[in-house]
Scaffold this motif. Structure first.
Motif, mmCIF file in Angstrom:
data_model
loop_
_atom_site.group_PDB
_atom_site.id
_atom_site.type_symbol
_atom_site.label_atom_id
_atom_site.label_comp_id
_atom_site.label_asym_id
_atom_site.label_seq_id
_atom_site.Cartn_x
_atom_site.Cartn_y
_atom_site.Cartn_z
ATOM 1 N N LEU A 82 3.790 -15.836 8.930
ATOM 2 C CA LEU A 82 3.380 -17.155 9.416
ATOM 3 C C LEU A 82 2.777 -17.999 8.291
ATOM 4 O O LEU A 82 2.999 -19.207 8.207
ATOM 5 C CB LEU A 82 2.384 -16.978 10.573
ATOM 6 N N TRP A 83 2.023 -17.325 7.380
ATOM 7 C CA TRP A 83 1.382 -18.080 6.299
ATOM 8 C C TRP A 83 2.368 -18.557 5.239
ATOM 9 O O TRP A 83 2.013 -19.314 4.350
ATOM 10 C CB TRP A 83 0.255 -17.270 5.642
ATOM 11 N N GLU A 84 3.629 -18.095 5.355
ATOM 12 C CA GLU A 84 4.651 -18.573 4.414
ATOM 13 C C GLU A 84 5.415 -19.749 5.019
ATOM 14 O O GLU A 84 6.312 -20.293 4.389
ATOM 15 C CB GLU A 84 5.654 -17.462 4.115
ATOM 16 N N GLN A 85 5.106 -20.114 6.263
ATOM 17 C CA GLN A 85 5.929 -21.101 6.957
ATOM 18 C C GLN A 85 5.308 -22.496 6.974
ATOM 19 O O GLN A 85 4.104 -22.663 6.792
ATOM 20 C CB GLN A 85 6.180 -20.641 8.402
ATOM 21 N N ASN A 123 2.595 -2.326 14.513
ATOM 22 C CA ASN A 123 3.857 -2.342 13.759
ATOM 23 C C ASN A 123 4.224 -3.706 13.187
ATOM 24 O O ASN A 123 5.403 -4.057 13.079
ATOM 25 C CB ASN A 123 5.015 -1.830 14.626
ATOM 26 N N TYR A 124 3.210 -4.489 12.839
ATOM 27 C CA TYR A 124 3.444 -5.829 12.296
ATOM 28 C C TYR A 124 4.228 -5.793 10.979
ATOM 29 O O TYR A 124 4.962 -6.712 10.666
ATOM 30 C CB TYR A 124 2.079 -6.492 12.079
ATOM 31 N N GLY A 125 4.064 -4.706 10.231
ATOM 32 C CA GLY A 125 4.632 -4.649 8.876
ATOM 33 C C GLY A 125 6.125 -4.392 8.812
ATOM 34 O O GLY A 125 6.698 -4.382 7.730
ATOM 35 N N HIS A 126 6.764 -4.142 9.954
ATOM 36 C CA HIS A 126 8.212 -3.906 9.878
ATOM 37 C C HIS A 126 8.913 -4.509 11.083
ATOM 38 O O HIS A 126 8.282 -4.885 12.065
ATOM 39 C CB HIS A 126 8.503 -2.399 9.796
ATOM 40 N N ARG A 167 8.662 -5.408 5.962
ATOM 41 C CA ARG A 167 8.612 -6.818 5.583
ATOM 42 C C ARG A 167 7.898 -6.983 4.237
ATOM 43 O O ARG A 167 6.961 -6.255 3.930
ATOM 44 C CB ARG A 167 7.891 -7.620 6.665
ATOM 45 N N THR A 168 8.374 -7.951 3.467
ATOM 46 C CA THR A 168 7.703 -8.298 2.206
ATOM 47 C C THR A 168 7.568 -9.814 2.209
ATOM 48 O O THR A 168 8.291 -10.491 2.942
ATOM 49 C CB THR A 168 8.575 -7.910 0.991
ATOM 50 N N GLU A 169 6.690 -10.334 1.381
ATOM 51 C CA GLU A 169 6.659 -11.792 1.239
ATOM 52 C C GLU A 169 7.958 -12.202 0.551
ATOM 53 O O GLU A 169 8.440 -11.508 -0.350
ATOM 54 C CB GLU A 169 5.435 -12.215 0.431
ATOM 55 N N THR A 170 8.548 -13.298 0.994
ATOM 56 C CA THR A 170 9.846 -13.717 0.461
ATOM 57 C C THR A 170 9.690 -14.115 -1.001
ATOM 58 O O THR A 170 8.755 -14.827 -1.359
ATOM 59 C CB THR A 170 10.365 -14.928 1.269
ATOM 60 N N VAL A 227 5.362 0.598 2.973
ATOM 61 C CA VAL A 227 5.926 0.295 1.641
ATOM 62 C C VAL A 227 4.976 -0.694 0.966
ATOM 63 O O VAL A 227 4.575 -1.691 1.555
ATOM 64 C CB VAL A 227 7.326 -0.335 1.776
ATOM 65 N N THR A 228 4.601 -0.360 -0.272
ATOM 66 C CA THR A 228 3.733 -1.264 -1.047
ATOM 67 C C THR A 228 4.517 -1.745 -2.244
ATOM 68 O O THR A 228 5.082 -0.926 -2.992
ATOM 69 C CB THR A 228 2.476 -0.520 -1.554
ATOM 70 N N MET A 229 4.581 -3.052 -2.436
ATOM 71 C CA MET A 229 5.316 -3.600 -3.576
ATOM 72 C C MET A 229 4.440 -3.491 -4.822
ATOM 73 O O MET A 229 3.226 -3.697 -4.766
ATOM 74 C CB MET A 229 5.676 -5.074 -3.334
ATOM 75 N N GLY A 230 5.106 -3.152 -5.969
ATOM 76 C CA GLY A 230 4.346 -2.970 -7.217
ATOM 77 C C GLY A 230 4.102 -4.269 -7.917
ATOM 78 O O GLY A 230 4.563 -5.304 -7.537
#
Ligand code: SAM
Length: 335
Positions: A192-195, A218-221, A303-306, A332-335
């Motif tokens: 939502l914060w990306e929109q 399960n918000y993260g996927h 989900r990841t930030e776009t 999943v954590t992005m590096g």
């Protein structure tokens, strides 16, 4: 009064769900009940029987690997389809076991199709015993996250108790993938914060104190279907491979995986997609990759930030799977 009752009801439901999912034992109990109920209905079996990537590969795998005279257990027989294929290709006897009521449908199908020497047993596999040792454990126990039908636990239990030392597990080899994906633009779901919408800017929500309380379970996927995919950003590479013929225990598998990948096709990263490949031998397999012919499985996407990536960029990430059998515990954590 209604509003208070409603709030209490919501709190009680949340609390019991949280409790049931809070430890391995209750999660497994809940899963078994849900699995039995889900597979008692025709609709899941209709999807699986219509899934020709799955059924045709099993048919060919059984034709190649079941030998005349084999004694086979079909773990989770459902409509009996794999047990029937095994008899067609020479199995002397098949124990077709399933804990759900769908077994009655399988019995009707066997009688109607003139299939004999299949013994139907309505039990959880852990309660199953046989009067003879088995040549083959045949199964289709893969969930969307590969492990979430407790495939490994149930198969290794039967292997330890009933399989001949030279017996086979069919299929035995698996590969698990976590691939960076780009979705079709209309299928993207930015946080939502990306929109932005008609001049309303949501970016403040990223730092809003307590925003995590508004992220439901399960918000993260999310789960996607193959037609929602645009492309994979990198050349696919399995992050976990194993062979049930040699694996002794689920705890031999790692719970943390790390990836450092190079972008082969530019585009926007929308998440990390889970899929698996099942191998019957070196040249017979099928996969639930969203690039392959559609199957009855769905794909979990973390989900990841776009973010836009160019060819040659690197994407690194870490996958944590505290409980392999419960994809909801994975992160999943992005590096
Ligand atoms: C994915 S379906 C596959 C059905 C069938 N073998 C096929 O290929 O169409 C899995 C089946 O296994 C059953 N099942 C799952 N775990 C089981 C267990 N541990 N013991 C007995 N049945 C099980 C479910 O009830 C379901 O019918």
């Amino acid at each position: 009064v209604n509003a208070i009752a409603e709030r209490q009801l919501v709190a009680a439901l949340r609390h019991s769900k949280k409790f049931l999912k809070s430890n391995r034992v209750t999660r497994k109990l809940l899963d078994d009940v849900v699995n039995r109920d889900e597979f008692s209905s025709l609709s899941s079996h209709e999807e699986m029987i219509r899934d020709s990537a799955r059924v045709d590969t099993y048919y060919e795998g059984i034709k190649r690997h079941i030998r005349p005279g084999d004694v086979v257990v079909d773990l989770g027989t459902g409509t009996g389809i794999l047990a029937f294929f095994a008899r067609e290709h020479g199995a002397r006897k098949v124990y077709a076991i399933d804990h759900s009521d769908i077994l009655h449908v399988a019995e009707t199908l066997a009688a109607h199709n003139g299939i004999t020497d299949v013994e139907f047993v309505q039990l959880h596999s852990k309660q199953f015993t046989a009067p003879e040792q088995l040549d083959v454990i045949l199964h289709e126990q893969m969930g969307d996250d590969l492990f979430n039908e407790h495939m490994i636990d149930s198969i290794l239990d039967l292997k330890r108790r009933l399989l001949k030392p030279a017996g086979k597990i069919l299929p035995a080899r698996f590969q698990l993938f976590f691939e960076p994906i780009s979705l079709q633009p209309e299928q993207r779901l930015p946080y939502l914060w990306e929109q932005q919408s008609h001049g309303i800017d949501f970016s403040v929500l990223k730092g809003m104190p307590g925003i995590e309380n508004f992220q439901g379970a399960n918000y993260g996927h999310r789960f996607v279907r193959p037609m929602m995919l645009d492309h994979l950003l990198c050349e696919p590479e399995p992050m976990l491979t194993f062979d049930l013929n040699t694996l002794g225990d689920i705890n031999e598998l790692p719970h943390v995986l790390t990836a450092e990948r190079v972008v082969a096709r530019a585009g926007s990263l929308d998440g990390i997609c889970v899929y698996f490949r099942t191998l019957f031998d070196d040249d017979l397999s099928f996969s639930t990759s969203p690039l392959d012919p559609m199957t009855s499985w769905s794909n979990r996407v973390f989900r990841t930030e776009t973010r836009e990536y160019q060819v040659g960029d690197r994407i690194s990430y870490r996958v944590e799977m505290p409980d392999l059998a419960f994809g909801d515990t994975w992160a999943v954590t992005m590096g």
